[in-house]
Design a protein around this motif. Structure first.
Motif, short mmCIF file in Angstrom:
data_model
loop_
_atom_site.label_atom_id
_atom_site.label_comp_id
_atom_site.label_asym_id
_atom_site.label_seq_id
_atom_site.Cartn_x
_atom_site.Cartn_y
_atom_site.Cartn_z
N GLU A 175 0.86 -1.18 0.00
CA GLU A 175 0.00 0.00 0.00
C GLU A 175 0.90 1.23 0.00
O GLU A 175 1.97 1.21 0.60
CB GLU A 175 -0.88 0.04 1.25
CG GLU A 175 -1.90 -1.06 1.32
CD GLU A 175 -2.79 -0.96 2.55
OE1 GLU A 175 -2.54 -0.08 3.41
OE2 GLU A 175 -3.72 -1.76 2.66
N ASP A 183 4.37 7.53 1.60
CA ASP A 183 4.69 6.39 2.43
C ASP A 183 4.35 5.11 1.70
O ASP A 183 3.52 5.10 0.79
CB ASP A 183 3.97 6.45 3.78
CG ASP A 183 2.46 6.48 3.63
OD1 ASP A 183 1.86 5.40 3.50
OD2 ASP A 183 1.88 7.59 3.64
N SER A 199 3.83 0.77 2.61
CA SER A 199 3.81 -0.29 3.62
C SER A 199 3.58 -1.63 2.94
O SER A 199 2.92 -1.70 1.90
CB SER A 199 2.75 -0.02 4.69
OG SER A 199 1.46 -0.02 4.11
N THR A 225 2.53 -5.76 3.81
CA THR A 225 2.14 -6.86 4.68
C THR A 225 2.58 -8.12 3.94
O THR A 225 2.10 -8.38 2.83
CB THR A 225 0.64 -6.89 4.96
OG1 THR A 225 0.28 -5.67 5.63
CG2 THR A 225 0.25 -8.09 5.82
N ALA A 280 9.64 1.26 3.15
CA ALA A 280 8.38 0.62 3.50
C ALA A 280 8.33 0.26 4.98
O ALA A 280 9.31 -0.18 5.57
CB ALA A 280 8.17 -0.65 2.68
N ASP A 281 7.17 0.43 5.56
CA ASP A 281 6.87 -0.08 6.89
C ASP A 281 6.33 -1.49 6.65
O ASP A 281 5.31 -1.66 5.98
CB ASP A 281 5.82 0.82 7.55
CG ASP A 281 5.38 0.30 8.90
OD1 ASP A 281 6.18 -0.39 9.56
OD2 ASP A 281 4.23 0.58 9.28
N VAL A 282 7.02 -2.52 7.15
CA VAL A 282 6.71 -3.90 6.79
C VAL A 282 6.17 -4.68 7.98
O VAL A 282 6.72 -4.61 9.09
CB VAL A 282 7.97 -4.61 6.25
CG1 VAL A 282 7.63 -6.04 5.81
CG2 VAL A 282 8.60 -3.83 5.11
N THR A 283 5.08 -5.41 7.75
CA THR A 283 4.51 -6.34 8.71
C THR A 283 4.57 -7.73 8.10
O THR A 283 4.25 -7.88 6.92
CB THR A 283 3.03 -5.99 9.00
OG1 THR A 283 2.96 -4.65 9.49
CG2 THR A 283 2.42 -6.95 9.99
#
Length: 132
Positions: free
Chosen positions: A73, A84, A86, A88, A123-126
């Protein structure tokens, strides 16, 4: 001799045909007839990061991650610049929190797109293991 060569052809509108070796990729600035440049960048980043996650795992004896699906995203500002990103990551294998942290660190070190982007756009990664 350069390592990468591409040819981009634009005929008056805001679409471009790109040739990368034997491959072709159309890009539409407005995203009407093909992916937009930002969409291509986010997909490229997600692909590269996924490959780097798997490569880092293989280098550190996590040989069987199974399937990995990365859902990306991104948001744009008023000027259509990425603000930004992100990810998942859905990973088939069961991984502990420590294993996930190690694999994320490795992926960040390996991913060429991650290295090329400005830091505030990383990226903010989960990661969700045991997903399939």
């Amino acid at each position: 001799m350069p390592d990468i060569e591409t040819t981009t052809t634009n005929d008056e509108t805001f679409t471009a045909e790109n040739h990368l070796g034997e491959y072709a990729l159309d890009i539409d600035a407005q995203g009407r007839t093909a992916p937009s440049p930002n969409e291509v960048l986010v997909a490229d980043y997600a692909s590269c990061f996924t490959f780097a996650f798997r490569a880092g795992a293989m280098r550190n004896d996590y040989d069987d991650l199974g399937q990995i699906q990365t859902e990306a995203e991104a948001n744009l500002d008023d000027e259509d610049d990425l603000t930004d990103v992100s990810f998942t990551m859905l990973v088939e294998a069961e991984l502990s929190d420590d294993e996930i942290d190690d694999l994320l660190d490795n992926a960040e070190d390996i991913c060429h797109v991650h290295a090329a982007l400005r830091q505030d756009l990383h990226a903010d990664v989960t990661v969700e293991s045991g997903a399939f």
